[in-house]
Scaffold this motif. Structure first.
Motif, PDB file in Angstrom:
ATOM      1  N   ALA A 155       6.941  -0.303   3.348  1.00 33.91           N
ATOM      2  CA  ALA A 155       5.975   0.884   4.120  1.00 33.91           C
ATOM      3  C   ALA A 155       6.487   1.289   5.339  1.00 33.91           C
ATOM      4  N   GLU A 210       0.736  -1.375  -0.002  1.00 39.67           N
ATOM      5  CA  GLU A 210      -0.045   0.058  -0.107  1.00 39.67           C
ATOM      6  C   GLU A 210       0.854   1.276  -0.201  1.00 39.67           C
ATOM      7  N   LYS A 211       0.366   2.227  -0.827  1.00 37.57           N
ATOM      8  CA  LYS A 211       1.227   3.372  -0.955  1.00 37.57           C
ATOM      9  C   LYS A 211       0.618   4.219   0.316  1.00 37.57           C
ATOM     10  N   PRO A 212       1.647   5.061   0.920  1.00 42.23           N
ATOM     11  CA  PRO A 212       1.134   5.971   1.944  1.00 42.23           C
ATOM     12  C   PRO A 212       0.496   7.118   1.262  1.00 42.23           C
ATOM     13  N   GLN A 213      -0.544   7.942   1.781  1.00 42.93           N
ATOM     14  CA  GLN A 213      -0.878   9.152   1.242  1.00 42.93           C
ATOM     15  C   GLN A 213      -0.069  10.142   0.938  1.00 42.93           C
TER      16      GLN A 213
END
Lengths: 489, 455
Positions: free
Chosen positions: B381, B20-23
């Motif tokens: 992440a 998942e990509k951080p915002q």
């Protein structure tokens, strides 16, 4: 309830969200700091349990419990469980045994969890299984016993470990806080641990009244409440364990030299500390900053930089271990110990007599505030700080309260505090190394050959396994002494 | 549980990789000043904190002949000097604003770090640039500091059998290369180091074209550039001391052993060291490869050596792999094992050699490789959690010559590594004819005497 703490707090602007205290159920509150810039969440559980609760004949039982929690559940073998955690990037860190042996964290333990938001349900399903249905099987216990035997064996020759254990017996004698792990009987006692011991003690530990929980990351208060209500619903409210009373700090100063043929002696001194709940706690912190603030404190500048006697020297307030203590630590070559001790005590006397300067006070205030900012550099660190704020019964406004208390300090306040606080006659000293006396003759600038009091050679303390099974207060039979003992007048 | 069931369970649980990509992810910038100083700015805005990590490309392997410990002595003297000089004031100023700071000397580089509230970054830069520009080494500071270093040496080596053991291992592993000397120096050499030696080393090694600055934290690129232009740009480059390191001669087929018996050891340790001569030339790819190998062989619970020797056969209580990496010269791998209490060291050694040979001969499987890549990548992440993030990774790789672009692509290198590349490295160990085995043992005679004396 939300309080906008940070924005008003410091001269620098902190970008994090406010601290929120959530009531999950009538007997449980948690602290949360939301951070939606990351895709994960960190949790820190502080449990008021520890090896002071270990039964007399079962030393390191808490250590075994903490390490074996990750070795499987009733339905999952350790290997299966660890593979699931690895494959989902779920980090669960139960404080391992060696941390117990080294840090002396004896009446609380930490469980740190970090997981991607998308794996939150899976993480808490696993945690629930781990907490409520731990495996604690023979095989993993045997593996743990083997590893811990090796660790304890080597540690008994580690001068730092020896110094720590001797100090513990010196301070607390024949009580659960004074147990020493130096005796060979600890090894034999390890072999007698059974899975049922672990199950029974974990049941005693796992109660709502022992939990403090801090959370930071990509989660809303609503999501957290739902998650935790489900997680904690089957956990009993109140522990059956009786609270243990910490023994009082010794009235008189004691010195112990533990002979060990090492080129560099390990020196620990302990002075009574101040609990964080005292009004004078801020003054205590400022005093410590002046005395031992990193490489610019008075001790470092005089004893290391000017005299070249030590590599490092620290004074550390120890709040969370064994009651409030103030620890001084250094190591130096054996022949320099009397001089280094003399210099340290000289600095303490100077501080008591003359206090600190206005410039030192201003600098210490600025420094302590800056240090706060550095504590919030990861979700893991923030979750831990929030959990400790609950563990220490601090208010939600703990950051603002700290700042206010430090800001409000005046020079007369702090110097009055120092004058009353420092008491060289209460210092407890343990030195591990090759020397027979700690006295220093200021006239000749040589270590004195005379002892400052009577000295007695003692045998190794008997370990917990040697204590009478049926004794009502089995700890009372634990001899506390080792080596040369000198009681100062 | 039988392995095959555990494996099928694992396969059923392992879905497609979710990274998942951080915002808001940190962004990075790289530039080089005219004076040669390399600068990386890594923006990370969660905490109002900035880390200033300054790497100089000289370490203890650059100590002149019979002056071992000099690079480390210079590191200590970088905190000394006349009143009012940046080197003398740095402790007081940085700690006075609540910052953390220290330094470290390795074989190949020396690094100075300061982590401070963001509002104070300009002070840090002024001080660090000040001591890059000039250092006054005085005899009156140098003498007591040498005593301090002797105390540090006692703490790290003489009082610590593990420290002494690994120091001796390296000094036996190499005949000539300076990796044989401990960064803190040999006692005999240290005693003769002078203030003049420190000044000479400083003058030749502490120059902007031999340095790399990693600035990480709550700062914009524009602000960072402005400060760097103010403080570092005016510093003139000097002629950097060239590398004059002795290299090892071609090794003949040799297996050496080293035994250290210590009365401070109650439980033994076994170590086997090999040179790693068949590695990718790209430093970042090399690190990715070595991380994979470490994971595949030692991760608890499925690492091939860990599972066999710790979990299944219960011969060892722990297994580890250590590397000298990144390294300007030769990389080394150390296999480290601690025997279970009932197992003698010979049995452990035979088993370790047997399984190492087996793994290196057969190689690992595609399944092992994919699993390790998946597990290592999923932690990517978390690297962004700590505000100081990958600053050391950037600094130590760049100072040894890795490009900024390669470091940025470090997870791509991990992804692109093939089964053949991993197995070629493992097989090269099998063909390696030079190795050193070390035994850290209890000194039973002394231990018995000690026990008798105490009982």
């Amino acid at each position: 309830m939300k309080k906008l703490l940070f924005i008003l707090l410091f001269s620098f602007q902190v970008k994090a969200s406010p601290v929120q205290t959530l009531t999950i159920m009538p007997d449980l509150t948690v602290r949360l700091m939301e951070d939606h810039t990351v895709p994960f969440v960190s949790f820190c559980f502080v449990l008021k349990v520890g090896d002071v609760y270990d039964p007399v004949h079962k030393p390191l039982l808490t250590g075994a419990i903490m390490e074996l929690l990750e070795e499987g559940t009733e339905t999952k073998e350790g290997e299966t469980l660890k593979n699931i955690l690895l494959d989902h990037g779920i980090q669960i860190n139960f404080m391992p045994t060696h941390a117990f042996l080294q840090s002396g964290r004896r009446h609380h333990v930490l469980i740190q969890v970090r997981t991607m938001k998308s794996h939150l349900p899976k993480t808490f399903d696993l945690l629930k299984e781990i907490f409520l249905k731990p495996r604690f099987d023979e095989t993993s216990l045997e593996k743990w016993v083997n590893r811990t035997k090796a660790l304890v064996l080597n540690k008994t020759e580690n001068p730092y470990f020896v110094a720590e254990n001797i100090m513990r017996t010196l301070l607390y004698g024949a009580t659960p806080w004074g147990v020493s792990y130096l005796h060979p009987s600890v090894i034999t006692s390890l072999a007698s641990l059974a899975p049922s011991d672990l199950h029974e003690q974990w049941k005693n530990f796992l109660t709502l009244d022992r939990f403090s929980l801090g959370v930071c990351g990509h989660i809303t208060p609503q999501e957290l409440t739902v998650l935790l209500q489900d997680f904690f619903k089957d956990i009993p409210k109140v522990s059956k364990l009786n609270p243990l009373k910490l023994p009082p700090f010794p009235k008189d100063s004691m010195e112990k030299i533990v002979p060990m043929p090492i080129p560099q002696a390990i020196v620990n001194l302990i002075h009574p500390g101040i609990p964080h709940t005292y009004k004078t706690y801020a003054a205590y912190r400022v005093m410590n900053q002046v005395l031992s603030g990193g490489m610019s404190g008075r001790l470092f500048r005089t004893i290391r930089d000017k005299k070249g006697l030590v590599y490092g020297i620290q004074a550390t307030p120890i709040e969370k271990m064994d009651g409030p203590l103030y620890l001084f630590h250094f190591e130096c070559k054996n022949e320099n110990v009397p001089l280094a001790l003399h210099e340290l005590k000289k600095q303490l006397s100077l501080l008591k007599e003359k206090g600190i300067t206005a410039e030192e006070l201003d600098q210490a205030k600025l420094s302590l505030m800056g240090q706060e900012a550095l504590k919030y550099t990861s979700t893991v660190a923030i979750a831990q700080r929030l959990a400790y704020s609950l563990y220490l019964n601090e208010k939600e406004t703990f950051l603002a309260d700290t700042k206010q208390a430090i800001d409000a300090l005046t020079l007369p306040d702090i110097n009055h505090f120092i004058k009353n606080f420092i008491d060289p006659h209460r210092l407890q000293t343990v030195v591990v190394g090759q020397l027979t006396s700690l006295s220093y003759n200021e006239d000749t600038h040589e270590p004195s050959s005379k002892h400052s009091g009577k000295s007695v050679q003692k045998a190794l303390p008997k370990g917990p396994g040697h204590m009478g099974k049926n004794s009502q207060n089995a700890y009372a039979s634990l001899p506390a002494d080792l080596a040369i003992v000198t009681k100062t007048p | 549980m039988p392995v095959i069931i555990a494996l099928s369970l694992w396969l059923s649980l392992m879905g497609p990789l979710k990274c998942e990509k951080p915002q808001q992810s940190p962004t990075s910038h790289y530039f080089v000043l005219d004076n040669g100083l390399k600068v990386v700015v890594l923006r990370h805005h969660r905490s109002p904190v900035i880390g200033h990590f300054l790497f100089y490309g000289k370490g203890s392997a650059d100590d002149p002949y019979q002056k071992t410990g000099l690079a480390h002595y210079v590191e200590h003297m970088m905190f000394k000097g006349p009143k009012g000089s940046p080197s003398r004031d740095i402790n007081k100023i940085i700690e006075g604003i609540g910052g953390r700071q220290n330094a470290v000397t390795t074989y190949d580089y020396t690094m100075y770090y300061n982590i401070v509230p963001a509002t104070h970054i300009e002070k840090v830069m002024a001080l660090e640039a000040g001591r890059m520009k000039h250092l006054t080494v005085r005899e009156s500071d140098a003498k007591p500091e040498l005593n301090v270093i002797f105390e540090e040496r006692r703490m790290r080596f003489e009082n610590n059998p593990m420290g002494e053991f690994f120091t001796l291992l390296l000094s036996h592993f190499y005949q000539y290369h300076p990796y044989r000397n401990p960064p803190i120096g040999w006692e005999g050499d240290l005693a003769h180091l002078t203030a003049k030696d420190v000044q000479t080393f400083y003058n030749e090694a502490y120059t902007p074209d031999n340095a790399c600055l990693i600035l990480v934290g709550d700062i914009t690129f524009e602000k960072a550039k402005e400060l760097i232009d103010t403080y570092y740009k005016p510093i003139e480059k000097k002629s950097v001391m060239p590398f004059k390191r002795c290299q090892e001669p071609k090794r003949s087929k040799t297996s050496k052993t080293l035994t250290l018996a210590s009365s401070f050891v109650r439980h033994p340790l076994w170590v086997k060291a090999y040179p790693l001569s068949t590695l990718p030339t790209n430093l970042v790819k090399r690190t990715a490869l070595l991380s994979l190998i470490r994971h595949i062989l030692t991760v608890d619970p499925w690492g091939l050596l860990y599972k066999t020797l710790v979990s299944d056969e219960k011969i060892a209580t722990d297994i580890g792999i250590e590397f000298i990496n990144p390294a300007r010269d030769e990389n080394i791998v150390f296999f480290v094992a601690e025997p279970a209490p009932h197992v003698n060291l010979k049995t452990l050694e035979d088993k370790m050699n047997f399984y190492l040979e087996k793994i290196c001969h057969k190689g690992i499987t595609q399944e092992d490789l994919d699993r390790a890549k998946h597990q290592l990548k999923i932690y990517r992440a978390y690297e962004e959690d700590n505000a100081m993030g990958p600053s050391t990774f950037f600094g130590e790789h760049m100072i040894m010559g890795a490009s900024f672009e390669d470091i940025e692509k470090r997870y791509d290198f991990l992804d692109e590594l093939t089964l053949e590349e991993v197995n070629t490295t493992l097989k090269s160990l099998r063909n390696e004819t030079y190795h050193l085995t070390g035994y850290l043992l209890p000194d039973d005679k002394k231990n018995n005497d000690k026990n008798e004396g105490r009982s």
